[in-house]
Design an enzyme around this catalytic site. Sequence first.
Site, PDB file in Angstrom:
ATOM      1  N   LYS A   1      -0.774 -41.416  -7.806  1.00 50.66           N
ATOM      2  CA  LYS A   1      -1.090 -40.006  -8.014  1.00 50.66           C
ATOM      3  C   LYS A   1      -0.770 -39.254  -6.720  1.00 50.66           C
ATOM      4  CE  LYS A   1      -3.727 -36.145  -8.576  1.00 50.66           C
ATOM      5  NZ  LYS A   1      -3.939 -35.084  -7.577  1.00 50.66           N
TER       6      LYS A   1
ATOM      7  N   ASP B   1       2.532 -47.309   6.908  1.00 49.85           N
ATOM      8  CA  ASP B   1       3.792 -46.814   7.478  1.00 49.85           C
ATOM      9  C   ASP B   1       3.756 -46.744   8.996  1.00 49.85           C
ATOM     10  OD1 ASP B   1       4.682 -46.614   4.916  1.00 49.85           O
ATOM     11  OD2 ASP B   1       5.062 -44.458   4.937  1.00 49.85           O
TER      12      ASP B   1
ATOM     13  N   SER C   1      -4.451 -40.928  -5.132  1.00 45.94           N
ATOM     14  CA  SER C   1      -4.478 -39.684  -4.364  1.00 45.94           C
ATOM     15  C   SER C   1      -4.850 -39.915  -2.902  1.00 45.94           C
ATOM     16  CB  SER C   1      -5.438 -38.711  -5.054  1.00 45.94           C
ATOM     17  OG  SER C   1      -5.365 -37.428  -4.495  1.00 45.94           O
TER      18      SER C   1
END
Length: 508
Positions: free
Chosen positions: A318, A304, A293
């Site tokens: 998750k 990224d 999460s």
Amino acid sequence: MQNKKLQPIVYALLIIAGILIGSINNSKIHNNNSENTKINGILDLIQDHYVDSLNIVDFEDKTINAILSELDPHSTYIPVKNIQAVEEDMRGSFSGIGVEFNIIEDSIVVVSAISGGPSEKLAIQSGDRIIKVEEEGVASTGIKNEGVIKRLRGKKGSVVNITIKRRGRAVLMPFAITRDDIPLYSVAAGIMLKDNIGYIKVTRFAATTYDEMMERVNVLQKEGMDKLILDLRGNPGGYLHIANQMCDEFLKDGELIVFTEGHNRDRVENFASKKGQLENTQVIVLINEGSASASEIVSGALQDNDRGIIIGRRSFGKGLVQEQIPMNDGSVIRLTTQRYYTPSGRCIQKDYRGNEKDYYLEQYTRKEEIEFSDSLKFTTKQGRTVYGGGGITPDIIIKRDTTLSYLQINIMISKGWLNEFCLKQSENLKKKNINKPTQIDMTDIYLKYAEFVQQRDVDFKMELGDVELHYFKNLIKASIARNLWDNDIYYSILNQEDEFVKKAINSF
């Protein structure tokens, strides 16, 4: 899945699940005319005519859970009785007497009094055994952790009377303790390693996590930190806005952190929005299969945006967003309404179309090497290839050594032997006035541990390989040191033998 006896009711109720869940407006549920809904009619029918008596509240809870289990693994129902504990954990504090405890030999043993809490102010000590709570005997009664928490926590300002047996004193000691707010820390450690490298361990993303982390950052930067290892291993996640705040300290103004989207929810993008205190600090993030999460949001955003290196093993996967929807009786439904996506467009959520057991076991059975299809390949801001398919795949993977077995160590930990032994050893070492971990003689202490295990279970044979034995001795030393000093010392010792941390240090 739920009991087969419930299945006919479950499938009938699935048709009208929307009536139960209701329409969501600003995360609130509106159950207008709820007394006339079909679900109440069915429950009334059962209550009035079923052949046996039923606990209708318990039955209703099971039915709601059965409905939600048909949706996804993370849509959940929290009954009224569990709300307080769940909210305390995420709020980052609770009201109680302020002790860490273990149940050893069927006794509640104080591991430590929390700094600044009411028990520390009354000089309650490590090793004290709580014999009574409000005249109720709690020793040798089979009491569990939940029973201890129920008795010791309570409203701030209320008084709880406990009786303590202290080693070396024949007379029992009564204490009247006024409960107060006790912090639940989510940043377990913040220490300097070497070569200006700092290390911060974050265990979850609670309401206080960002403030806790920045407090540690301020201290470490004053000590010369310009490189940081951020350890998110085993971190199950928590609040999205706390993950955004953390990322904002690393990313430049305007860089995308994460976006969410759902069938009934528009795309919402979260961007860095200020000059971050860590923008010029080199960062490496440690993750494993227990990182989920919010941990995946942070590691995905830094990866990224080509802001940091991710080291470890693929994270849990998750990426479903739950909205908390209050019900009329004070209970709560956490309903999945959106998915998380990293800045490159990767969906964090792994496949959950199988059964729930397989979903949670996947992290232990997954293959180390997987082939990614072209549809699961994404690119970072600088054009590096990263992979989707659920979870965050690290830039540097640390493979599991399948020749090693930590089963015996895990058994000894689960039986409470490690905690019990280390607590007793730390009490003995306090009397010797040692002041640094290097004074702990592990050769002598491990021999004592082997004797201790035989006293606990004469049939238990410790058969550890060289690597496992080395790890376990270091764990014993770290655990004793934590009892004597604090979590920072504990992680300082563990990190000396931690292959993830060693790899990170060599990767700067």
